[in-house]
Write a protein that holds these residues in place. Structure first.
Motif, PDB file in Angstrom:
ATOM      1  N   PRO A   1       0.866  -1.238   0.209  1.00 30.19           N
ATOM      2  CA  PRO A   1       0.020   0.021   0.367  1.00 30.19           C
ATOM      3  C   PRO A   1       1.028   0.570   0.033  1.00 30.19           C
ATOM      4  CG  PRO A   1      -0.637  -1.553   1.508  1.00 30.19           C
ATOM      5  CD  PRO A   1       0.324  -2.363   1.315  1.00 30.19           C
ATOM      6  N   TYR A   2      -0.411   2.491  -0.424  1.00 36.23           N
ATOM      7  CA  TYR A   2       1.225   3.936  -0.659  1.00 36.23           C
ATOM      8  C   TYR A   2       0.090   5.066  -0.463  1.00 36.23           C
ATOM      9  CZ  TYR A   2      -0.308   4.133  -5.137  1.00 36.23           C
ATOM     10  OH  TYR A   2      -1.635   4.389  -6.455  1.00 36.23           O
ATOM     11  N   TRP A   3       0.434   5.802   0.181  1.00 39.88           N
ATOM     12  CA  TRP A   3      -0.578   7.362   0.350  1.00 39.88           C
ATOM     13  C   TRP A   3       0.624   7.764  -0.317  1.00 39.88           C
ATOM     14  CZ3 TRP A   3      -0.301   2.779   3.725  1.00 39.88           C
ATOM     15  CH2 TRP A   3      -0.935   2.755   3.945  1.00 39.88           C
ATOM     16  N   TRP A   4      -0.205   8.822  -0.669  1.00 42.61           N
ATOM     17  CA  TRP A   4       0.213  10.292  -1.691  1.00 42.61           C
ATOM     18  C   TRP A   4      -0.510  11.210  -1.292  1.00 42.61           C
ATOM     19  CZ3 TRP A   4      -1.968  13.585  -5.411  1.00 42.61           C
ATOM     20  CH2 TRP A   4      -3.600  12.710  -5.433  1.00 42.61           C
ATOM     21  N   VAL A   5       0.899  12.828  -1.426  1.00 43.21           N
ATOM     22  CA  VAL A   5      -0.522  14.272  -1.176  1.00 43.21           C
ATOM     23  C   VAL A   5       0.509  15.112  -1.441  1.00 43.21           C
ATOM     24  CG1 VAL A   5       0.234  15.994   0.709  1.00 43.21           C
ATOM     25  CG2 VAL A   5       0.600  13.306   1.670  1.00 43.21           C
ATOM     26  N   GLY A   6      -0.760  15.702  -2.458  1.00 42.51           N
ATOM     27  CA  GLY A   6       0.030  16.597  -3.071  1.00 42.51           C
ATOM     28  C   GLY A   6      -0.400  18.108  -3.110  1.00 42.51           C
ATOM     29  N   VAL A   7      -0.056  19.310  -4.074  1.00 46.79           N
ATOM     30  CA  VAL A   7      -0.770  20.546  -4.807  1.00 46.79           C
ATOM     31  C   VAL A   7      -1.218  20.761  -5.286  1.00 46.79           C
ATOM     32  CG1 VAL A   7      -0.208  22.527  -4.054  1.00 46.79           C
ATOM     33  CG2 VAL A   7       1.086  21.633  -3.112  1.00 46.79           C
ATOM     34  N   GLN A   8      -2.487  21.394  -5.020  1.00 51.91           N
ATOM     35  CA  GLN A   8      -3.434  20.992  -6.577  1.00 51.91           C
ATOM     36  C   GLN A   8      -3.120  22.802  -6.850  1.00 51.91           C
ATOM     37  OE1 GLN A   8      -7.517  19.866  -6.476  1.00 51.91           O
ATOM     38  NE2 GLN A   8      -7.528  19.359  -8.203  1.00 51.91           N
ATOM     39  N   VAL A   9      -3.031  22.972  -7.428  1.00 51.42           N
ATOM     40  CA  VAL A   9      -3.482  24.834  -7.732  1.00 51.42           C
ATOM     41  C   VAL A   9      -4.820  24.870  -8.433  1.00 51.42           C
ATOM     42  CG1 VAL A   9      -0.634  24.887  -7.799  1.00 51.42           C
ATOM     43  CG2 VAL A   9      -2.950  24.674 -10.163  1.00 51.42           C
ATOM     44  N   GLN A  10      -5.556  25.916  -8.219  1.00 49.69           N
ATOM     45  CA  GLN A  10      -6.498  26.747  -9.188  1.00 49.69           C
ATOM     46  C   GLN A  10      -6.324  27.465 -10.500  1.00 49.69           C
ATOM     47  OE1 GLN A  10      -8.533  30.417  -7.148  1.00 49.69           O
ATOM     48  NE2 GLN A  10      -9.986  28.925  -5.998  1.00 49.69           N
ATOM     49  N   ASP A  11      -5.412  27.473 -10.597  1.00 49.25           N
ATOM     50  CA  ASP A  11      -5.159  27.768 -12.297  1.00 49.25           C
ATOM     51  C   ASP A  11      -3.636  27.557 -12.582  1.00 49.25           C
ATOM     52  OD1 ASP A  11      -5.140  29.257 -14.115  1.00 49.25           O
ATOM     53  OD2 ASP A  11      -5.701  31.175 -13.807  1.00 49.25           O
ATOM     54  N   MET A  12      -3.842  26.863 -13.391  1.00 51.61           N
ATOM     55  CA  MET A  12      -2.215  26.423 -14.272  1.00 51.61           C
ATOM     56  C   MET A  12      -1.543  27.518 -14.699  1.00 51.61           C
ATOM     57  SD  MET A  12      -1.790  23.363 -13.446  1.00 51.61           S
ATOM     58  CE  MET A  12      -0.399  22.511 -14.794  1.00 51.61           C
ATOM     59  N   GLY A  13      -2.129  28.137 -15.259  1.00 51.25           N
ATOM     60  CA  GLY A  13      -1.501  29.258 -16.079  1.00 51.25           C
ATOM     61  C   GLY A  13      -1.158  30.271 -15.122  1.00 51.25           C
ATOM     62  N   GLN A  14      -1.709  30.695 -13.906  1.00 51.71           N
ATOM     63  CA  GLN A  14      -0.997  31.582 -12.928  1.00 51.71           C
ATOM     64  C   GLN A  14       0.254  31.019 -12.049  1.00 51.71           C
ATOM     65  OE1 GLN A  14      -3.749  32.153  -9.640  1.00 51.71           O
ATOM     66  NE2 GLN A  14      -2.977  34.446  -9.853  1.00 51.71           N
TER      67      GLN A  14
END
Length: 88
Positions: free
Chosen positions: A60-73
């Motif tokens: 098993p694995y767990w992951w943590v990420g960052v999601q941005v609101q605006d890729m262009g920004q």
């Protein structure tokens, strides 16, 4: 205290099942290690923590990420930072 409930969601790491606007992620073999990262992530306005858990052929694995609101920004869309399974 940071809400870590997203770690309990069954969700493949973005390099396996692409997730919209996730620009950085790290993969861990224990939930505790993934949780420990949360206190060290500094988010800018328009960014949010995302993640989940899955299993590969090893364990098993767990992951943590960052999601941005605006890729262009966010900036350079080819400069996506991946650490861990399939993103080494």
């Amino acid at each position: 205290m940071i809400n870590d409930n997203f770690l309990d969601e069954a969700r493949e790491v973005p390099s396996t099942a692409p997730m919209e606007r996730v620009v950085a992620w790290s993969v861990f073999r224990s939930r505790a290690d993934a949780r420990n990262l949360l206190d060290h992530v500094h988010l800018a306005p328009g960014q949010a923590l995302v993640g989940g858990h899955g299993q590969d052929s090893v364990a098993p694995y767990w992951w943590v990420g960052v999601q941005v609101q605006d890729m262009g920004q966010w900036g350079n869309t080819t400069a996506v930072n991946k650490k861990g399974r399939l993103g080494d």
